[in-house]
Design an enzyme around this catalytic site. Structure first.
Site, PDB file in Angstrom:
ATOM      1  N   CYS A  19      27.490  45.957  41.822  1.00  0.00           N
ATOM      2  CA  CYS A  19      28.523  45.102  42.429  1.00  0.00           C
ATOM      3  C   CYS A  19      27.935  44.302  43.582  1.00  0.00           C
ATOM      4  O   CYS A  19      28.465  43.248  43.940  1.00  0.00           O
ATOM      5  CB  CYS A  19      29.717  45.922  42.881  1.00  0.00           C
ATOM      6  SG  CYS A  19      29.307  47.288  43.963  1.00  0.00           S
TER       7      CYS A  19
ATOM      8  N   GLY B  97      41.287  45.891  38.373  1.00  0.00           N
ATOM      9  CA  GLY B  97      42.050  46.033  39.599  1.00  0.00           C
ATOM     10  C   GLY B  97      43.399  45.343  39.538  1.00  0.00           C
ATOM     11  O   GLY B  97      44.392  45.842  40.074  1.00  0.00           O
TER      12      GLY B  97
ATOM     13  N   GLU C  71      37.581  49.027  44.726  1.00  0.00           N
ATOM     14  CA  GLU C  71      36.230  48.494  44.917  1.00  0.00           C
ATOM     15  C   GLU C  71      35.893  47.731  43.640  1.00  0.00           C
ATOM     16  O   GLU C  71      35.499  48.318  42.627  1.00  0.00           O
ATOM     17  CB  GLU C  71      35.241  49.642  45.173  1.00  0.00           C
ATOM     18  CG  GLU C  71      33.777  49.247  45.138  1.00  0.00           C
ATOM     19  CD  GLU C  71      33.472  48.044  45.991  1.00  0.00           C
ATOM     20  OE1 GLU C  71      32.858  47.110  45.455  1.00  0.00           O
ATOM     21  OE2 GLU C  71      33.858  48.021  47.167  1.00  0.00           O
TER      22      GLU C  71
ATOM     23  N   GLY D 135      35.456  49.083  39.633  1.00  0.00           N
ATOM     24  CA  GLY D 135      35.303  48.387  38.360  1.00  0.00           C
ATOM     25  C   GLY D 135      35.497  46.898  38.529  1.00  0.00           C
ATOM     26  O   GLY D 135      35.290  46.340  39.609  1.00  0.00           O
ATOM     27  N   SER D 136      35.942  46.264  37.476  1.00  0.00           N
ATOM     28  CA  SER D 136      36.085  44.810  37.465  1.00  0.00           C
ATOM     29  C   SER D 136      37.361  44.370  38.181  1.00  0.00           C
ATOM     30  O   SER D 136      38.306  45.148  38.349  1.00  0.00           O
ATOM     31  CB  SER D 136      36.129  44.304  36.027  1.00  0.00           C
ATOM     32  OG  SER D 136      37.311  44.748  35.377  1.00  0.00           O
TER      33      SER D 136
END
Length: 501
Positions: free
Chosen positions: A290, A239, A256, A234-235
Protein backbone atom coordinates in the site's frame (compact mmCIF):
# COMPACT_ATOMS: atom_id res chain seq x y z
CA UNK A 1 12.57 -23.52 -11.75
CA UNK A 2 13.88 -26.59 -9.88
CA UNK A 3 11.90 -25.63 -6.79
CA UNK A 4 9.04 -27.40 -4.98
CA UNK A 5 6.99 -25.00 -2.88
CA UNK A 6 4.66 -27.83 -1.79
CA UNK A 7 7.40 -29.71 0.03
CA UNK A 8 8.71 -26.48 1.54
CA UNK A 9 5.30 -25.62 3.01
CA UNK A 10 4.76 -29.13 4.35
CA UNK A 11 8.10 -28.97 6.12
CA UNK A 12 7.28 -25.60 7.67
CA UNK A 13 3.81 -26.78 8.69
CA UNK A 14 5.42 -29.49 10.77
CA UNK A 15 7.83 -27.01 12.34
CA UNK A 16 5.25 -24.33 13.10
CA UNK A 17 2.47 -26.71 14.15
CA UNK A 18 -0.36 -25.99 11.72
CA UNK A 19 -2.37 -28.17 9.36
CA UNK A 20 -1.90 -27.47 5.66
CA UNK A 21 -4.30 -30.00 4.16
CA UNK A 22 -7.73 -29.67 5.75
CA UNK A 23 -10.54 -28.30 3.59
CA UNK A 24 -11.61 -27.49 0.06
CA UNK A 25 -9.96 -24.11 -0.55
CA UNK A 26 -6.79 -24.61 -2.58
CA UNK A 27 -3.70 -22.64 -1.55
CA UNK A 28 -1.02 -21.88 -4.15
CA UNK A 29 2.41 -20.32 -3.97
CA UNK A 30 3.02 -17.46 -6.41
CA UNK A 31 6.63 -18.66 -6.68
CA UNK A 32 5.78 -21.66 -8.87
CA UNK A 33 1.98 -21.77 -8.94
CA UNK A 34 1.93 -25.15 -7.20
CA UNK A 35 -0.71 -26.23 -4.71
CA UNK A 36 0.76 -25.88 -1.24
CA UNK A 37 -2.20 -26.93 0.89
CA UNK A 38 -5.90 -26.65 1.54
CA UNK A 39 -7.99 -24.94 4.21
CA UNK A 40 -11.63 -25.16 5.21
CA UNK A 41 -13.75 -22.08 4.56
CA UNK A 42 -15.98 -20.90 7.39
CA UNK A 43 -19.69 -20.50 6.69
CA UNK A 44 -21.67 -17.55 8.01
CA UNK A 45 -22.94 -19.76 10.82
CA UNK A 46 -19.41 -20.79 11.73
CA UNK A 47 -18.29 -17.16 11.78
CA UNK A 48 -21.18 -16.39 14.12
CA UNK A 49 -20.15 -19.22 16.41
CA UNK A 50 -16.56 -17.92 16.44
CA UNK A 51 -17.76 -14.45 17.38
CA UNK A 52 -19.89 -15.92 20.18
CA UNK A 53 -16.82 -17.70 21.55
CA UNK A 54 -14.82 -14.47 21.22
CA UNK A 55 -17.49 -12.58 23.15
CA UNK A 56 -17.28 -15.07 26.00
CA UNK A 57 -13.48 -14.80 25.96
CA UNK A 58 -13.72 -11.01 26.09
CA UNK A 59 -15.93 -11.07 29.18
CA UNK A 60 -13.23 -13.02 30.99
CA UNK A 61 -10.18 -11.26 29.52
CA UNK A 62 -11.38 -7.72 30.28
CA UNK A 63 -11.03 -8.45 34.00
CA UNK A 64 -7.37 -9.46 33.73
CA UNK A 65 -5.05 -6.59 34.75
CA UNK A 66 -3.43 -4.96 31.70
CA UNK A 67 0.16 -5.81 32.71
CA UNK A 68 -0.84 -9.49 32.87
CA UNK A 69 -2.37 -9.16 29.41
CA UNK A 70 0.98 -7.73 28.36
CA UNK A 71 2.72 -10.80 29.73
CA UNK A 72 0.81 -12.98 27.27
CA UNK A 73 1.88 -10.75 24.40
CA UNK A 74 5.47 -10.87 25.69
CA UNK A 75 5.35 -14.66 25.57
CA UNK A 76 4.00 -14.51 22.04
CA UNK A 77 6.89 -12.24 21.05
CA UNK A 78 9.36 -14.79 22.42
CA UNK A 79 7.75 -17.56 20.36
CA UNK A 80 8.02 -15.34 17.28
CA UNK A 81 11.72 -14.81 17.98
CA UNK A 82 12.20 -18.56 18.11
CA UNK A 83 10.35 -19.12 14.84
CA UNK A 84 11.29 -15.96 12.93
CA UNK A 85 13.22 -17.80 10.22
CA UNK A 86 10.51 -20.41 9.64
CA UNK A 87 7.57 -17.99 9.66
CA UNK A 88 9.44 -15.48 7.48
CA UNK A 89 10.14 -18.22 4.97
CA UNK A 90 6.46 -19.20 4.95
CA UNK A 91 5.49 -15.56 4.31
CA UNK A 92 7.81 -15.54 1.29
CA UNK A 93 6.41 -18.84 0.02
CA UNK A 94 2.80 -17.74 0.29
CA UNK A 95 2.98 -14.01 -0.52
CA UNK A 96 5.92 -14.11 -2.95
CA UNK A 97 7.98 -11.39 -1.27
CA UNK A 98 11.73 -11.84 -1.04
CA UNK A 99 13.04 -13.62 2.06
CA UNK A 100 14.50 -10.45 3.55
CA UNK A 101 11.07 -8.85 3.40
CA UNK A 102 9.44 -11.97 4.83
CA UNK A 103 11.85 -11.91 7.76
CA UNK A 104 11.30 -8.16 8.13
CA UNK A 105 7.57 -8.70 8.38
CA UNK A 106 8.01 -11.14 11.25
CA UNK A 107 10.34 -8.63 12.89
CA UNK A 108 7.49 -6.12 12.69
CA UNK A 109 5.39 -8.59 14.65
CA UNK A 110 8.12 -8.90 17.27
CA UNK A 111 8.47 -5.13 17.46
CA UNK A 112 4.75 -4.55 17.95
CA UNK A 113 4.75 -7.19 20.69
CA UNK A 114 7.47 -5.21 22.48
CA UNK A 115 5.52 -1.98 21.96
CA UNK A 116 2.32 -3.56 23.29
CA UNK A 117 4.03 -4.97 26.36
CA UNK A 118 5.17 -1.48 27.34
CA UNK A 119 1.75 -0.10 26.46
CA UNK A 120 0.10 -2.52 28.88
CA UNK A 121 1.39 -0.30 31.71
CA UNK A 122 0.60 3.00 29.96
CA UNK A 123 -3.11 2.99 29.14
CA UNK A 124 -3.38 6.49 30.51
CA UNK A 125 -6.44 8.68 30.94
CA UNK A 126 -6.56 12.32 32.00
CA UNK A 127 -7.43 14.40 35.03
CA UNK A 128 -9.59 17.26 33.75
CA UNK A 129 -10.08 20.68 35.30
CA UNK A 130 -13.58 21.10 36.67
CA UNK A 131 -15.48 24.33 37.32
CA UNK A 132 -17.33 22.85 40.31
CA UNK A 133 -15.70 23.03 43.78
CA UNK A 134 -15.39 19.76 45.64
CA UNK A 135 -15.45 17.74 42.44
CA UNK A 136 -12.92 15.80 40.38
CA UNK A 137 -13.29 15.04 36.68
CA UNK A 138 -11.27 12.46 34.78
CA UNK A 139 -11.40 10.08 31.84
CA UNK A 140 -10.84 6.34 31.99
CA UNK A 141 -10.33 3.76 29.26
CA UNK A 142 -11.95 0.34 29.25
CA UNK A 143 -11.76 -2.77 27.02
CA UNK A 144 -13.99 -2.47 23.97
CA UNK A 145 -15.10 -5.98 22.98
CA UNK A 146 -14.57 -8.32 20.05
CA UNK A 147 -12.20 -6.97 17.40
CA UNK A 148 -12.58 -8.31 13.87
CA UNK A 149 -9.53 -8.12 11.61
CA UNK A 150 -9.64 -8.51 7.83
CA UNK A 151 -6.15 -8.49 6.33
CA UNK A 152 -4.68 -8.44 2.81
CA UNK A 153 -2.26 -10.83 1.12
CA UNK A 154 0.69 -8.46 0.81
CA UNK A 155 1.38 -8.24 4.56
CA UNK A 156 -0.20 -11.50 5.64
CA UNK A 157 0.98 -11.49 9.28
CA UNK A 158 2.24 -8.04 10.32
CA UNK A 159 -1.05 -6.18 9.89
CA UNK A 160 -2.84 -8.72 12.05
CA UNK A 161 -0.17 -8.26 14.72
CA UNK A 162 -0.52 -4.46 14.59
CA UNK A 163 -4.16 -4.91 15.50
CA UNK A 164 -4.14 -8.03 17.64
CA UNK A 165 -1.27 -7.18 19.98
CA UNK A 166 -2.79 -3.81 20.84
CA UNK A 167 -6.28 -5.29 21.13
CA UNK A 168 -5.06 -8.00 23.49
CA UNK A 169 -3.34 -5.63 25.93
CA UNK A 170 -6.39 -3.37 25.76
CA UNK A 171 -8.53 -6.29 26.97
CA UNK A 172 -10.21 -7.35 23.72
CA UNK A 173 -10.57 -10.67 21.93
CA UNK A 174 -9.77 -11.06 18.21
CA UNK A 175 -11.36 -12.86 15.25
CA UNK A 176 -9.20 -12.78 12.12
CA UNK A 177 -10.30 -13.27 8.52
CA UNK A 178 -7.06 -13.41 6.50
CA UNK A 179 -6.84 -13.04 2.74
CA UNK A 180 -7.94 -16.15 0.91
CA UNK A 181 -4.66 -15.83 -1.01
CA UNK A 182 -2.53 -16.26 2.12
CA UNK A 183 -4.43 -18.53 4.53
CA UNK A 184 -1.53 -20.76 5.62
CA UNK A 185 0.47 -17.96 7.24
CA UNK A 186 -2.62 -17.13 9.32
CA UNK A 187 -2.94 -20.77 10.39
CA UNK A 188 0.73 -20.73 11.38
CA UNK A 189 0.38 -17.52 13.41
CA UNK A 190 -2.66 -18.91 15.23
CA UNK A 191 -0.69 -22.04 16.10
CA UNK A 192 2.18 -19.94 17.44
CA UNK A 193 -0.21 -17.82 19.50
CA UNK A 194 -1.74 -20.95 20.99
CA UNK A 195 1.76 -22.17 21.83
CA UNK A 196 2.42 -18.89 23.67
CA UNK A 197 -0.93 -19.08 25.51
CA UNK A 198 -0.47 -22.69 26.62
CA UNK A 199 -0.11 -22.76 30.40
CA UNK A 200 -1.05 -19.08 30.77
CA UNK A 201 -4.01 -19.65 33.08
CA UNK A 202 -5.45 -16.15 32.79
CA UNK A 203 -5.90 -16.45 29.03
CA UNK A 204 -9.40 -17.75 28.24
CA UNK A 205 -10.03 -20.14 25.38
CA UNK A 206 -10.76 -18.58 21.99
CA UNK A 207 -9.05 -15.29 22.80
CA UNK A 208 -7.68 -15.31 19.25
CA UNK A 209 -9.39 -17.17 16.41
CA UNK A 210 -8.99 -17.47 12.63
CA UNK A 211 -11.91 -17.87 10.22
CA UNK A 212 -10.79 -18.75 6.71
CA UNK A 213 -12.69 -17.91 3.57
CA UNK A 214 -13.51 -15.32 0.97
CA UNK A 215 -16.10 -12.62 0.50
CA UNK A 216 -18.96 -14.41 2.28
CA UNK A 217 -16.85 -15.17 5.33
CA UNK A 218 -15.73 -11.57 5.55
CA UNK A 219 -19.28 -10.29 5.14
CA UNK A 220 -20.45 -12.38 8.08
CA UNK A 221 -17.77 -10.80 10.27
CA UNK A 222 -18.58 -7.30 9.00
CA UNK A 223 -22.30 -7.65 9.72
CA UNK A 224 -22.09 -9.26 13.16
CA UNK A 225 -23.28 -6.74 15.75
CA UNK A 226 -21.12 -8.34 18.44
CA UNK A 227 -17.95 -7.21 16.63
CA UNK A 228 -17.26 -3.90 18.33
CA UNK A 229 -14.43 -2.84 15.99
CA UNK A 230 -13.86 -4.03 12.44
CA UNK A 231 -10.32 -3.32 11.23
CA UNK A 232 -10.01 -3.92 7.48
CA UNK A 233 -6.99 -3.64 5.20
CA UNK A 234 -7.53 -3.81 1.45
CA UNK A 235 -8.71 -1.89 -1.56
CA UNK A 236 -10.69 1.33 -1.58
CA UNK A 237 -13.49 -0.60 -3.28
CA UNK A 238 -13.63 -2.97 -0.33
CA UNK A 239 -13.69 -0.05 2.11
CA UNK A 240 -16.60 1.60 0.30
CA UNK A 241 -18.61 -1.57 0.86
CA UNK A 242 -17.56 -2.31 4.42
CA UNK A 243 -17.84 1.16 5.99
CA UNK A 244 -21.59 1.73 5.48
CA UNK A 245 -22.40 -1.82 6.53
CA UNK A 246 -20.61 -1.41 9.84
CA UNK A 247 -22.09 2.08 10.26
CA UNK A 248 -25.62 0.72 9.84
CA UNK A 249 -25.14 -1.34 12.99
CA UNK A 250 -23.29 1.53 14.76
CA UNK A 251 -20.06 -0.41 14.98
CA UNK A 252 -16.59 1.06 14.79
CA UNK A 253 -14.50 0.68 11.67
CA UNK A 254 -10.76 1.15 11.13
CA UNK A 255 -9.89 1.28 7.43
CA UNK A 256 -6.43 0.96 5.90
CA UNK A 257 -7.09 1.13 2.17
CA UNK A 258 -5.34 2.11 -1.06
CA UNK A 259 -2.33 4.29 -1.56
CA UNK A 260 -1.10 6.10 -4.67
CA UNK A 261 2.07 7.39 -3.13
CA UNK A 262 4.25 10.16 -4.52
CA UNK A 263 7.81 11.39 -4.19
CA UNK A 264 9.21 14.79 -5.13
CA UNK A 265 12.88 15.00 -6.16
CA UNK A 266 13.89 18.64 -5.72
CA UNK A 267 16.88 20.48 -7.23
CA UNK A 268 19.08 20.10 -4.15
CA UNK A 269 18.36 16.38 -3.69
CA UNK A 270 21.12 13.86 -3.02
CA UNK A 271 20.56 11.82 -6.20
CA UNK A 272 22.48 8.76 -5.05
CA UNK A 273 20.33 8.57 -1.94
CA UNK A 274 17.16 9.25 -3.90
CA UNK A 275 17.95 6.55 -6.46
CA UNK A 276 18.24 3.88 -3.77
CA UNK A 277 15.06 5.01 -2.06
CA UNK A 278 13.11 5.17 -5.32
CA UNK A 279 14.18 1.68 -6.33
CA UNK A 280 13.18 -0.08 -3.11
CA UNK A 281 10.00 1.95 -2.75
CA UNK A 282 8.84 1.27 -6.32
CA UNK A 283 9.89 -2.35 -6.96
CA UNK A 284 10.03 -3.91 -3.47
CA UNK A 285 7.36 -6.54 -2.84
CA UNK A 286 6.89 -6.45 -6.63
CA UNK A 287 5.02 -3.17 -6.23
CA UNK A 288 2.38 -4.84 -4.05
CA UNK A 289 2.52 -2.64 -0.97
CA UNK A 290 0.00 0.00 0.00
CA UNK A 291 3.02 2.29 0.47
CA UNK A 292 4.65 1.44 -2.88
CA UNK A 293 6.00 4.49 -4.72
CA UNK A 294 3.78 4.94 -7.79
CA UNK A 295 4.27 8.58 -8.84
CA UNK A 296 7.64 10.31 -9.09
CA UNK A 297 7.87 14.08 -9.67
CA UNK A 298 11.36 15.13 -10.79
CA UNK A 299 12.47 18.75 -11.14
CA UNK A 300 13.27 19.88 -14.68
CA UNK A 301 16.92 20.45 -13.80
CA UNK A 302 17.43 16.85 -12.64
CA UNK A 303 15.15 14.89 -14.93
CA UNK A 304 17.67 14.10 -17.66
CA UNK A 305 20.23 12.93 -15.10
CA UNK A 306 18.01 10.83 -12.86
CA UNK A 307 15.55 9.14 -15.20
CA UNK A 308 18.09 7.48 -17.55
CA UNK A 309 19.85 6.08 -14.48
CA UNK A 310 16.57 4.70 -13.15
CA UNK A 311 15.85 3.04 -16.49
CA UNK A 312 19.21 1.30 -16.29
CA UNK A 313 18.45 0.06 -12.77
CA UNK A 314 14.98 -1.10 -13.81
CA UNK A 315 16.43 -3.09 -16.71
CA UNK A 316 18.92 -4.89 -14.48
CA UNK A 317 17.11 -5.41 -11.17
CA UNK A 318 17.21 -9.08 -10.16
CA UNK A 319 13.80 -10.74 -10.62
CA UNK A 320 13.22 -14.37 -9.64
CA UNK A 321 12.56 -16.90 -6.89
CA UNK A 322 12.22 -14.73 -3.77
CA UNK A 323 13.94 -17.35 -1.63
CA UNK A 324 17.12 -17.18 -3.71
CA UNK A 325 20.11 -15.04 -2.75
CA UNK A 326 20.50 -11.75 -4.61
CA UNK A 327 16.88 -11.52 -5.78
CA UNK A 328 15.20 -8.16 -5.22
CA UNK A 329 11.83 -8.71 -6.92
CA UNK A 330 9.66 -11.79 -6.55
CA UNK A 331 6.46 -12.73 -8.41
CA UNK A 332 3.11 -11.03 -8.61
CA UNK A 333 0.56 -12.75 -6.42
CA UNK A 334 -1.43 -14.24 -9.32
CA UNK A 335 -2.59 -13.95 -12.91
CA UNK A 336 -5.23 -11.36 -12.08
CA UNK A 337 -2.49 -9.04 -10.79
CA UNK A 338 -0.54 -9.53 -14.03
CA UNK A 339 -3.62 -8.79 -16.15
CA UNK A 340 -4.30 -5.60 -14.17
CA UNK A 341 -0.69 -4.49 -14.67
CA UNK A 342 -0.85 -5.03 -18.43
CA UNK A 343 -4.17 -3.18 -18.67
CA UNK A 344 -2.70 -0.21 -16.80
CA UNK A 345 0.35 -0.09 -19.06
CA UNK A 346 -1.85 -0.20 -22.15
CA UNK A 347 -3.89 2.71 -20.82
CA UNK A 348 -0.71 4.63 -19.97
CA UNK A 349 0.49 4.22 -23.57
CA UNK A 350 -2.87 5.48 -24.82
CA UNK A 351 -2.47 8.55 -22.60
CA UNK A 352 0.95 9.38 -24.00
CA UNK A 353 3.18 7.35 -21.71
CA UNK A 354 6.56 5.96 -22.77
CA UNK A 355 6.83 2.52 -21.15
CA UNK A 356 10.12 0.82 -20.30
CA UNK A 357 9.83 -2.71 -18.91
CA UNK A 358 6.65 -4.35 -17.70
CA UNK A 359 7.13 -7.55 -19.69
CA UNK A 360 6.53 -11.01 -18.27
CA UNK A 361 9.58 -13.18 -17.72
CA UNK A 362 9.70 -16.95 -18.39
CA UNK A 363 8.24 -18.52 -15.26
CA UNK A 364 5.87 -21.36 -16.10
CA UNK A 365 2.14 -21.31 -16.67
CA UNK A 366 0.95 -20.41 -13.16
CA UNK A 367 3.68 -18.07 -11.90
CA UNK A 368 3.87 -14.42 -12.91
CA UNK A 369 7.28 -12.75 -12.79
CA UNK A 370 7.53 -9.34 -14.45
CA UNK A 371 10.15 -6.76 -15.18
CA UNK A 372 9.25 -3.58 -13.20
CA UNK A 373 7.86 -0.85 -15.44
CA UNK A 374 9.01 2.77 -15.57
CA UNK A 375 6.57 4.99 -17.44
CA UNK A 376 7.45 8.54 -18.46
CA UNK A 377 4.22 10.54 -18.63
CA UNK A 378 3.78 13.90 -20.36
CA UNK A 379 1.37 14.95 -17.62
CA UNK A 380 -0.64 13.52 -14.76
CA UNK A 381 -3.50 11.59 -16.32
CA UNK A 382 -6.32 9.34 -15.25
CA UNK A 383 -4.14 6.24 -15.07
CA UNK A 384 -1.51 7.90 -12.87
CA UNK A 385 -4.27 8.71 -10.39
CA UNK A 386 -5.41 5.08 -10.32
CA UNK A 387 -3.67 2.64 -7.98
CA UNK A 388 -2.51 -0.52 -9.75
CA UNK A 389 -1.08 -3.14 -7.38
CA UNK A 390 2.02 -3.88 -9.46
CA UNK A 391 5.55 -2.51 -10.01
CA UNK A 392 4.66 0.49 -12.17
CA UNK A 393 6.33 3.85 -11.55
CA UNK A 394 4.93 6.89 -13.36
CA UNK A 395 7.54 9.64 -13.78
CA UNK A 396 6.66 13.29 -14.44
CA UNK A 397 8.50 16.63 -14.62
CA UNK A 398 7.75 19.67 -12.52
CA UNK A 399 9.00 23.27 -12.47
CA UNK A 400 8.06 24.62 -9.01
CA UNK A 401 7.50 22.97 -5.65
CA UNK A 402 4.00 24.42 -5.46
CA UNK A 403 3.22 22.72 -8.77
CA UNK A 404 4.65 19.42 -7.52
CA UNK A 405 2.60 19.56 -4.32
CA UNK A 406 -0.57 20.28 -6.29
CA UNK A 407 0.11 17.31 -8.60
CA UNK A 408 0.92 15.10 -5.65
CA UNK A 409 -2.22 16.02 -3.71
CA UNK A 410 -4.47 15.51 -6.74
CA UNK A 411 -4.55 11.76 -6.03
CA UNK A 412 -7.77 10.56 -4.38
CA UNK A 413 -5.70 8.51 -1.92
CA UNK A 414 -3.63 10.01 0.86
CA UNK A 415 -1.42 7.39 2.46
CA UNK A 416 2.30 8.08 2.13
CA UNK A 417 4.62 10.64 0.56
CA UNK A 418 8.20 11.88 0.55
CA UNK A 419 10.47 14.62 -0.73
CA UNK A 420 14.19 14.54 -1.41
CA UNK A 421 15.69 17.95 -0.80
CA UNK A 422 18.48 19.62 1.16
CA UNK A 423 16.60 22.92 1.17
CA UNK A 424 15.16 23.48 4.64
CA UNK A 425 12.38 25.71 3.34
CA UNK A 426 11.25 23.09 0.82
CA UNK A 427 11.30 20.34 3.43
CA UNK A 428 9.30 22.37 5.92
CA UNK A 429 6.75 23.42 3.30
CA UNK A 430 6.21 19.80 2.29
CA UNK A 431 5.64 18.87 5.95
CA UNK A 432 3.32 21.81 6.61
CA UNK A 433 -0.44 22.13 6.30
CA UNK A 434 0.12 23.54 2.80
CA UNK A 435 2.26 20.53 1.82
CA UNK A 436 1.54 16.84 1.43
CA UNK A 437 -1.98 15.81 2.44
CA UNK A 438 -0.97 12.26 3.38
CA UNK A 439 -0.95 10.47 6.71
CA UNK A 440 2.77 9.73 6.30
CA UNK A 441 5.07 12.53 5.11
CA UNK A 442 8.83 11.91 4.91
CA UNK A 443 11.95 13.88 4.03
CA UNK A 444 14.98 12.19 2.42
CA UNK A 445 13.62 8.69 2.85
CA UNK A 446 11.12 6.86 0.66
CA UNK A 447 7.39 6.58 1.36
CA UNK A 448 7.55 2.87 2.11
CA UNK A 449 6.64 1.61 5.53
CA UNK A 450 6.78 3.14 8.96
CA UNK A 451 8.34 2.10 12.23
CA UNK A 452 5.83 0.60 14.62
CA UNK A 453 6.25 3.52 17.03
CA UNK A 454 4.34 5.81 14.69
CA UNK A 455 0.66 5.57 13.79
CA UNK A 456 0.23 4.04 10.33
CA UNK A 457 -2.55 5.12 7.98
CA UNK A 458 -3.74 7.85 5.68
CA UNK A 459 -6.41 10.28 4.59
CA UNK A 460 -9.05 10.58 1.85
CA UNK A 461 -9.68 7.27 0.06
CA UNK A 462 -7.05 5.60 2.23
CA UNK A 463 -9.77 5.49 4.85
CA UNK A 464 -8.54 7.61 7.75
CA UNK A 465 -7.68 4.68 10.03
CA UNK A 466 -4.55 4.49 12.17
CA UNK A 467 -2.86 1.29 13.28
CA UNK A 468 0.30 0.32 15.18
CA UNK A 469 2.01 3.01 17.29
CA UNK A 470 1.43 6.42 18.85
CA UNK A 471 -2.10 6.56 20.30
CA UNK A 472 -3.63 4.04 17.89
CA UNK A 473 -4.39 1.91 20.97
CA UNK A 474 -7.39 4.14 21.64
CA UNK A 475 -9.20 2.50 18.72
CA UNK A 476 -9.41 -0.70 20.77
CA UNK A 477 -10.87 0.82 23.96
CA UNK A 478 -13.91 2.79 25.03
CA UNK A 479 -13.58 6.09 26.85
CA UNK A 480 -15.58 7.13 29.90
CA UNK A 481 -15.67 10.64 31.36
CA UNK A 482 -16.10 10.44 35.14
CA UNK A 483 -17.07 13.14 37.65
CA UNK A 484 -16.76 12.50 41.40
CA UNK A 485 -18.41 14.81 43.95
CA UNK A 486 -16.57 14.63 47.27
CA UNK A 487 -18.34 17.70 48.71
CA UNK A 488 -21.64 17.98 50.54
CA UNK A 489 -23.05 20.36 47.92
CA UNK A 490 -24.50 19.77 44.47
CA UNK A 491 -23.47 22.70 42.29
CA UNK A 492 -24.48 22.50 38.64
CA UNK A 493 -22.21 23.33 35.75
CA UNK A 494 -22.64 26.54 33.76
CA UNK A 495 -23.87 28.24 36.97
CA UNK A 496 -27.36 26.81 36.60
CA UNK A 497 -29.54 27.46 39.65
CA UNK A 498 -32.10 24.68 40.00
CA UNK A 499 -33.74 25.46 43.32
CA UNK A 500 -35.99 22.69 44.61
CA UNK A 501 -39.33 23.82 46.10
Amino acid sequence: MGFDSTMEVRSLAGRLGFAASEGAHVCRSPIDGAETGRVAEASAEEVGAAVARAQAAFLAWRGVPPPRRGELVRRFGEVLREEKEALGRLVSLEAGKILQEGLGEVQEMIDICDFAVGLSRQLYGLTIATERPGHRMMETWHPLGVVGVISAFNFPVAVWAWNACLALVCGDSVVWKPSEKTPLTAAAVQALFERAAAGFDEAPAHLSQVVQGGRETGAALVDDGRVALLSATGSTRMGREIAPRVARRFGRVLLELGGNNGMVVAPTADLALAERAITFAAVGTAGQRCTTLRRLFVHDTLYDRLVPRLKEVWANVAVGNPLSDGILVGPLIDGAAFAAMQAALAEARNQGGDVAGGDRLPSGENAFYVRPALVEMPAQTRITLTETFAPILYVMRYASLEEAIALHNAAPQGLSSSIFTNDLREAELFLSAAGSDCGIVNVNIGPSGAEIGGAFGGEKETGGGRESGSDAWRNYMRRATNTINYSRDLPLAQGIDFAMP
